[in-house]
Structure formats: structure tokens, C-alpha cells
Design a protein around this motif. Sequence first.
Motif, short mmCIF file in Angstrom:
data_model
loop_
_atom_site.label_atom_id
_atom_site.label_comp_id
_atom_site.label_asym_id
_atom_site.label_seq_id
_atom_site.Cartn_x
_atom_site.Cartn_y
_atom_site.Cartn_z
N ARG B 121 14.53 -14.32 -50.24
CA ARG B 121 15.51 -14.85 -49.30
C ARG B 121 15.30 -16.34 -49.08
O ARG B 121 14.18 -16.81 -48.97
CB ARG B 121 15.35 -14.11 -47.98
N GLU B 122 16.40 -17.06 -49.00
CA GLU B 122 16.28 -18.47 -48.66
C GLU B 122 15.98 -18.57 -47.17
O GLU B 122 16.27 -17.66 -46.41
CB GLU B 122 17.63 -19.17 -48.91
N LEU B 123 15.39 -19.67 -46.77
CA LEU B 123 15.16 -19.83 -45.35
C LEU B 123 16.53 -19.84 -44.65
O LEU B 123 17.42 -20.58 -45.06
CB LEU B 123 14.43 -21.15 -45.07
N PRO B 124 16.69 -19.00 -43.65
CA PRO B 124 18.01 -18.84 -43.06
C PRO B 124 18.34 -19.96 -42.09
O PRO B 124 18.68 -19.72 -40.95
CB PRO B 124 17.90 -17.49 -42.34
N MET B 125 18.21 -21.18 -42.55
CA MET B 125 18.46 -22.29 -41.64
C MET B 125 19.17 -23.41 -42.37
O MET B 125 19.04 -23.54 -43.59
CB MET B 125 17.12 -22.81 -41.11
N GLY B 128 17.18 -26.00 -44.93
CA GLY B 128 15.82 -25.47 -44.82
C GLY B 128 14.84 -26.17 -45.73
O GLY B 128 13.63 -26.16 -45.49
N ASP B 129 15.36 -26.83 -46.79
CA ASP B 129 14.47 -27.47 -47.74
C ASP B 129 13.82 -28.73 -47.19
O ASP B 129 12.90 -29.28 -47.81
CB ASP B 129 15.23 -27.83 -49.02
N ARG B 130 14.31 -29.21 -46.06
CA ARG B 130 13.69 -30.43 -45.50
C ARG B 130 12.72 -30.12 -44.37
O ARG B 130 12.18 -31.03 -43.73
CB ARG B 130 14.78 -31.40 -45.05
N LEU B 131 12.49 -28.85 -44.16
CA LEU B 131 11.54 -28.48 -43.11
C LEU B 131 10.12 -28.49 -43.67
O LEU B 131 9.88 -28.05 -44.79
CB LEU B 131 11.86 -27.08 -42.57
N VAL B 132 9.20 -29.04 -42.89
CA VAL B 132 7.81 -29.08 -43.33
C VAL B 132 6.90 -28.41 -42.29
O VAL B 132 7.22 -28.36 -41.10
CB VAL B 132 7.31 -30.52 -43.58
N ALA B 304 12.88 -38.64 -47.70
CA ALA B 304 11.42 -38.57 -47.62
C ALA B 304 10.92 -37.28 -48.25
O ALA B 304 11.61 -36.26 -48.23
CB ALA B 304 10.98 -38.65 -46.17
N THR B 305 9.72 -37.32 -48.83
CA THR B 305 9.14 -36.12 -49.40
C THR B 305 7.95 -35.67 -48.56
O THR B 305 7.44 -36.41 -47.72
CB THR B 305 8.63 -36.36 -50.83
N ALA B 306 7.54 -34.44 -48.80
CA ALA B 306 6.41 -33.88 -48.05
C ALA B 306 5.14 -34.68 -48.32
O ALA B 306 4.31 -34.87 -47.43
CB ALA B 306 6.23 -32.41 -48.42
N VAL B 307 4.97 -35.17 -49.56
CA VAL B 307 3.76 -35.93 -49.91
C VAL B 307 3.72 -37.24 -49.13
O VAL B 307 2.69 -37.61 -48.55
CB VAL B 307 3.73 -36.21 -51.43
N GLU B 308 4.88 -37.92 -49.10
CA GLU B 308 4.94 -39.17 -48.33
C GLU B 308 4.64 -38.91 -46.86
O GLU B 308 3.90 -39.66 -46.22
CB GLU B 308 6.34 -39.80 -48.46
N ALA B 309 5.23 -37.85 -46.36
CA ALA B 309 5.02 -37.51 -44.95
C ALA B 309 3.54 -37.24 -44.69
O ALA B 309 3.00 -37.65 -43.65
CB ALA B 309 5.87 -36.30 -44.57
N ARG B 338 8.99 -23.82 -46.84
CA ARG B 338 9.26 -22.70 -47.74
C ARG B 338 8.04 -22.36 -48.59
O ARG B 338 7.72 -21.20 -48.82
CB ARG B 338 10.44 -23.02 -48.66
N GLU B 339 7.33 -23.40 -49.01
CA GLU B 339 6.11 -23.15 -49.78
C GLU B 339 5.04 -22.53 -48.91
O GLU B 339 4.28 -21.67 -49.34
CB GLU B 339 5.59 -24.45 -50.40
N TYR B 340 5.00 -22.99 -47.65
CA TYR B 340 4.02 -22.41 -46.74
C TYR B 340 4.30 -20.93 -46.56
O TYR B 340 3.40 -20.09 -46.59
CB TYR B 340 4.05 -23.13 -45.39
#
Lengths: 113, 391
Positions: B121-125, B128-132, B304-309, B338-340
Motif C-alpha cells: 500500500r502507498e502511504l495514504p497521505m 507521502g513521498d516527501r515525508l521523513v 530537498a532530499t532526505a540525505v540533505e535534510a 516510507r522506507e522507515y
Amino acid sequence: MSKMELLQGTLDVMVLQTLATMGALHGYGIARRIEQVSGNQVLLNQGTIYAALVRLQQRGWIAAKWGVSENNRKAKFYSITKAGTKQLAADAAYWRQLSDVMGRVLAPAEEGE
Amino acid sequence: MRRLWERMAAVVRGRALDRKLDEEMAAHVEMATADFQARGMSEKDAPRAALAALGGLVVTRETHRDARGLPFMETLLQDIRYGLRTLRRDAGLATFAVLITGLGVGASATVFSVVHAILLRELPMADGDRLVWISNSGSDGLSGRTTQTAYLRDMQGKLATIGDAAGHFAFYGIGDLKMTGAGEPERLTGVPVTGNFFPLLGVTLQMGSGFTEAETQPKGPDAVIVSYDFWERRMHRDPGAVGRTLILNETPSRVAGVLPKSFDFGAMFAPGVHVDVFPAFAMSEQTNRWGNTMSIVGRLKPGATAVEAGAEMKVFAQQLAKLYPGQNEFKPEVRLLREYVSGSVRTAILVLSGAVAAGAADAGGESAVVGVGGWVGAGAGGGRDAGVGGA
């Protein structure tokens, strides 16, 4: 001469024809009538009449009603329906054609041409 | 169609039809007997001749049944009955087959629900891909993954890569909230969340506008956002649910909103946990003193990416540590939410689902063997019965 076995499918036509000419009849009456008309040539297991009757009834070609026989016995009387009459016409044409063809195929050679 | 229906009805009403036929044949035999007598047969011979002409009562009945019914259905019924008899005879084997099949089905269903929730399932938000997920690797254990509220408060709006951050209180207890006052008392599970938790996730409330400013302040009035399931189950889908008061742990709490059906907290943050309500959580000196309690979620700024953040967050945390020397350590780790959610368990879940699928196939195979055995036996039984009927 030994009696003839009935061909598959012929009994149904005989029953329809009998009901068409005689009107409402019970099972025994139908069996007797077929035996008489055939000049007692067919080997009719009378019980098979009842299987034919239920088959025809399910197809809607005959209808059944309980009544009282000539000697005052409760009996089931069968009569042909409109659909049955139509079916009989088609079947009769088919059998006439078939017996005609069989007659010609089996005719001795000198009678041909 | 009508014929098929009549034939099926004939199978069911078999006995009544047999009785009707018996009556009809009795009339037949009587009439035939009378005829034979009229033709000069003795009173003793006539009935016998009549029966012979009919071809025997039993055979007549059988041909009649075949004509009126569905022979295959009757033999099917016989087969099923025979199969059941066989199963009863081997009760142990039957129980085993049923149990093993049940276990196989159950295990497959369970694992699939987990796989579905976590991997498929995709994150139902919204977006969702920009959530960290911003966790703390400062120490071990669950409090090692969580962070003090002061850090959360300070990072809000101060970073170039993360627009906003929100959190939920990670140390909620299952069934910790006691609901009384309305109908059956019940122990509820509540996860306290910061005021901006649902807006940050991009979850639009189905009803209500969420917590008021006052409700997210220390010592503010109590308020909860309820799950869709809770709204359905305990509020009976009340369209006026927002504004109603629930008594939780003997304190009145305002219903500030109803979550949409698609939002499942457990599927994202705590697999298997069923959450009823989300009370407002205030970030204050007091809650900061509780220590590492916050699970933090942030939303990346566009581009912005998760690595930069992660890199920016590290520098930021070092600055904060100098500012508050007495605070717990904060060693931030930033990962896509999502990876978490799926990452750490992905391999394990795939292996597990493979194992269960194999197990289920095995169970299916075994019960199939039992079933086919019964079927073959039933076929043989049917044949025997037919033999008796024809004799």
C-alpha cells in the motif's frame, strides 16, 4: 415373426401422435393403443411409456390431469398441448422423410430407374 | 431453463413423485389385469401378465426417475453422502485435514494483511513521498529513537530542507484511556499527537477542523481526534460528532475531528496497533522534562532530499546541544517515512510470506489428496449402487 425393438426417439412421437388422434388418455390406454396400431408388432415395455410421458411433460408438449377412468379408477390423463402439436408436425415430417429415404436406399436394384 | 428447474425440483421432491407414480402404475396394472381377464386369462395369471407387460415396477420406477430428474445430480448427492461417511469413518484424518487447511488459510491471510499494509500500500497521505522520519540515535532502546520535545519545537520552521515537523507521543499504552459516561465503558487506545500532526502528514479530516490553538497549549482544554472506526463503532456515524464530549479518564474531552477511513496509524507507525483516539499533546517545559518521548515526522521542502535534510539536521542538533547543555543527546537520523515503514522489515516479511505460501500450498496439497481419495472412493460407491439398481 419376432417383435421389433423400438428405435431411440420413436416412442415419443408415437405417444404424441396417439394423444393427437385420441384426445386425453391415461398411460395404460396410450400403451394399448400403440400396441394395437402397430398390429402388435412392436415390443413395447409398457413401463417405458411413463418415462416418455414425464419427458414430454417437462418439455411442455403434453399436459397431465388426474381424473377417473372408464372403470371408475383414479388415473392420470394426458393430453397434447399446442407446442406438442407443433412438435408432432415437425417430428412426423422428419420420420416420413427418413422412412422414404431408407426405403429408396434399401430398394432392390431392378425397382430403381 | 424451466425444464432444468423442474428437473432439479424433481430431485428434491423425489419421494412425493415416486408416490404419484406408484399410484399411476397401480391404476395401470389394474386396468391391464382387467383387460387380460376379459381376454380369457385366469384371475391368478392376469395380474402377473399385467406386471410383465409393464416390465416390472422397479425398472419402471428407475427409468421414470432418470427421465424426470438429473441423474448426475442424484449420483453427485450419493457421492457427497459417501464422502461424508468416509470422513466420519476416518474422523482423525478428517480433523487433521480441516485443521491443516484452516491453519494454512489463516496464516496466509495474516501474513498477506501485513504485507499489504507495509509493502504494497502507498502511504495514504498527500505527497507521502516527501515525508521523513527523524529519529534519534543518541542512545539505545525506544527512548533512543525518540527525542525531547524542545528539539522538536526548535526545529519547526528553522530548517532549509524541512518545512515543518510534528510528532506523536511514543509511550502511549494500549487501553490506557478509560471511556465512561456514554454507553458501555471501554478501554481505549489513544496516541497523543502534536497539533500539526495530521496537517503535516497531509491527512484531511473527514469532519471537524482539528485542535484549536488553546487545545494544543499546556494546561489547555482536552480534545481528541477520533479514528473512523471509533466514530463508526461508538458514535454510530453521528454527523454531529464534532463538538461532542467524551469522558476519558474521568476528564471531559472535546471531539475535534473525525479521521478518514483511509488513515491507519498502526499500518504506518505501529503495525498491529489499533488506535481509537488521538488526544492533543502540548509541547511544554513539563513535557520536555519527561525526556525523549517524541517520534518525529517532518515534511521535506520541495527539491530537498532526505540525505540533505540529514546533513542539515546534524549541524542544527550540534548548535542546539551547545545552547542547552543539560538536555538529552540528539543525534538525528533522517529517512524517508516510507522506507522507515517498510525498510527494516522488508526482507523478513518477504521471507515469511514465502514460507507461509509454501506451507499453505503444502496444506492444500495434503487435503487435496484426502479429498481425491474420498472422491475416488465415492465414485466406486456410486458404481456399486448403480450395479444394484440395474440388477
